[in-house]
Scaffold this active site. Structure first.
Site, short mmCIF file in Angstrom:
data_model
loop_
_atom_site.label_atom_id
_atom_site.label_comp_id
_atom_site.label_asym_id
_atom_site.label_seq_id
_atom_site.Cartn_x
_atom_site.Cartn_y
_atom_site.Cartn_z
CE1 TYR A 51 36.50 59.50 8.24
CE2 TYR A 51 36.81 61.45 9.60
CZ TYR A 51 36.06 60.72 8.68
OH TYR A 51 34.87 61.23 8.24
CD GLU A 53 37.29 57.42 4.18
OE1 GLU A 53 38.11 57.32 3.26
OE2 GLU A 53 36.43 58.32 4.25
CG ASP A 197 16.13 43.88 8.90
OD1 ASP A 197 16.71 43.79 10.01
OD2 ASP A 197 15.71 44.94 8.42
CB THR A 223 19.76 47.37 14.78
OG1 THR A 223 18.77 46.52 15.36
CG2 THR A 223 19.14 48.16 13.64
CE LYS A 226 15.71 48.55 15.83
NZ LYS A 226 14.96 48.37 14.56
NE ARG A 232 20.08 54.83 17.88
CZ ARG A 232 18.90 54.48 18.38
NH1 ARG A 232 18.71 54.43 19.68
NH2 ARG A 232 17.90 54.17 17.59
#
Ligand SMILES: *Cc1c(COP(=O)(O)O)cnc(C)c1O
Length: 421
Positions: A51, A53, A197, A223, A226, A232
């Site tokens: 973790y 954050e 984008d 992203t 792609k 991902r």
């Protein structure tokens, strides 16, 4: 995957079946790809246990000695590759990245202007079913009814009329290159932020075969999975003056802990995308798309805008007397995986539209070149001419399986070793 096999044979069997499907079929969904084994391994590493954050040097949990270095590497590589002043590599995927941008700059009810969904825009560019359309005053520009191209005069008129806070450029189904300088000039006329984008074409930008939006846009989202051929995930690239607003919007604005295994795999993907081999990959994606487009048109297929400059094409099947969905289903049975897609000003319903979208990033990753694209074109022609002949579709699928076995897909090389045939 021996441990999965022992612990969960059902999931193991399904993963193995999916490996085989990805290996045996010609995958032409324009947003999909094959990542390298190195990226698969990094995604599956123990970084998934952490973790973290916050951002490097400013975390809310201890034990970040390694993770900070991982994230800093990913950020630095993205800055170097795309020439960006600031990069956030934490968005979970492309949609949350776009929502984070809106959170950074908009209040509910503010106006955004993007490409209409049925014309190739993305859900998150203001579609009514999306949070982007529900929480904001979402306006849309459309393609030119005659040419199927973006008409910058119409985009300008619409921008002057609705005066958006954010003007959005970018698409999921447009086969041509965008004029970022023109978008910038239009945004400046009304003092709008320009958001590009580049989810679909980021790999082409990285490979130097598509102009970069980075010098023109205030914010660029993408992203990573792609054409960029990473895990991902997503990134937001922006001018230094927006760094704080973007970082705060991603965390704590819409997300908690970043997926550190993904961050590491993004770093690996960015390293791969900086190589000479990747530049050649990007060039081949376009050569393959152009070859396929030419060949299909020579067979009487109608392509929106009469061709392509990028990694995808949109085929209008109206003159072939078959709907997009029926064509996509028949092609899938025959071993060619595509998606049905609305064409601009489609008169059919979105769930059974007039077109199919074909992309070349994945098959280029497995080594298909111009010669194979001509075979693909022949397969597509024959399947679409005889979509209900199940025996023929099955025979085609077997031919395609044999063709594919000569082109081992990245990460799936083990399936193409002679002993496994
Ligand atoms: C794919 C895509 C996205 C969203 O990506 P997800 O990772 O599926 O959320 C956003 N914008 C565009 C233009 C896309 O093509």
């Amino acid at each position: 995957m021996e441990n999965v096999k022992d612990l969960d044979p059902e999931i193991y069997a399904l993963v193995k079946q999916e490996e085989k499907r990805q290996s045996d079929k010609i995958r032409m969904i324009a947003s999909e790809n094959y990542v390298s084994l190195a990226i698969l391994q990094t995604t599956g590493s123990v970084l998934t246990n952490k973790y973290s954050e916050g951002y490097a040097g400013k975390r809310y949990y201890e034990g970040q000695q390694i993770i900070d270095q991982v994230e800093q590497l990913a950020v630095q590589r993205a800055k170097d590759l795309f020439g960006a002043e600031h990069v956030n590599v934490q968005p979970y995927s492309g949609s949350p990245a776009n929502i984070a941008v809106y959170l950074a700059f908009l209040n509910p009810g503010d106006t955004i202007l993007g490409m209409a969904l049925p014309h190739g825009g993305h859900l998150t560019h203001g579609a009514q079913v999306s949070i982007s359309g529900r929480y904001f005053n979402a306006q849309a520009y459309e393609l030119d009814a005659v040419t199927g191209l973006l008409n910058y005069d119409t985009i300008r008129e619409k921008t002057l009329a609705v005066r958006p806070k954010i003007l959005i450029a970018g698409h999921s189904a447009y086969p041509r290159i965008l004029d970022f300088a023109r978008f910038r000039a239009i945004a400046d006329e009304v003092g709008a932020l320009l958001m590009v984008d580049m989810a679909h074409f980021a790999g082409l930008v990285a490979g130097g075969v598509h102009p970069s939006p980075v010098p023109y846009a205030d914010v660029v989202t993408t992203t990573t999975h792609k054409s960029l051929r990473g895990p991902r995930g997503a990134m937001i690239l922006c001018k230094a003056k927006y760094a704080q607003a973007i970082d705060k919007a991603v965390f704590p604005g819409i997300q908690g802990g970043p997926h550190d295994n993904t961050t590491a795999a993004i770093a690996v993907a960015l390293k791969e995308a900086s190589s000479a081999a990747f530049k050649e990959y990007a060039r081949q994606i376009i050569r393959n798309a152009k070859t396929l487009a030419q060949s299909l048109m020579a067979k009487g297929f109608t392509l929106i805008t009469n061709g392509t400059d990028n990694h995808l094409m949109l085929v209008n099947l109206t003159n072939k007397n078959i709907s997009g969905k029926r064509a996509a289903k028949a092609l899938d049975k025959a071993g060619i995986v595509v998606n049905y897609n609305a064409i601009p000003f489609d008169t059919r319903k979105p769930f059974d539209p007039s077109g199919i979208r074909l992309g070349t990033p994945a098959l280029t990753s497995r080594g298909f070149k111009e010669k194979e694209m001509l075979l693909v074109s022949d397969f597509i022609e024959k399947v679409i001419a005889d979509p209900d002949n199940d025996l023929f579709l099955q025979q085609t699928a077997e031919e395609i399986r044999i063709l594919c076995s000569n082109f081992p897909a990245p990460g799936l090389e083990h399936l193409c070793k002679p002993e496994s045939k």
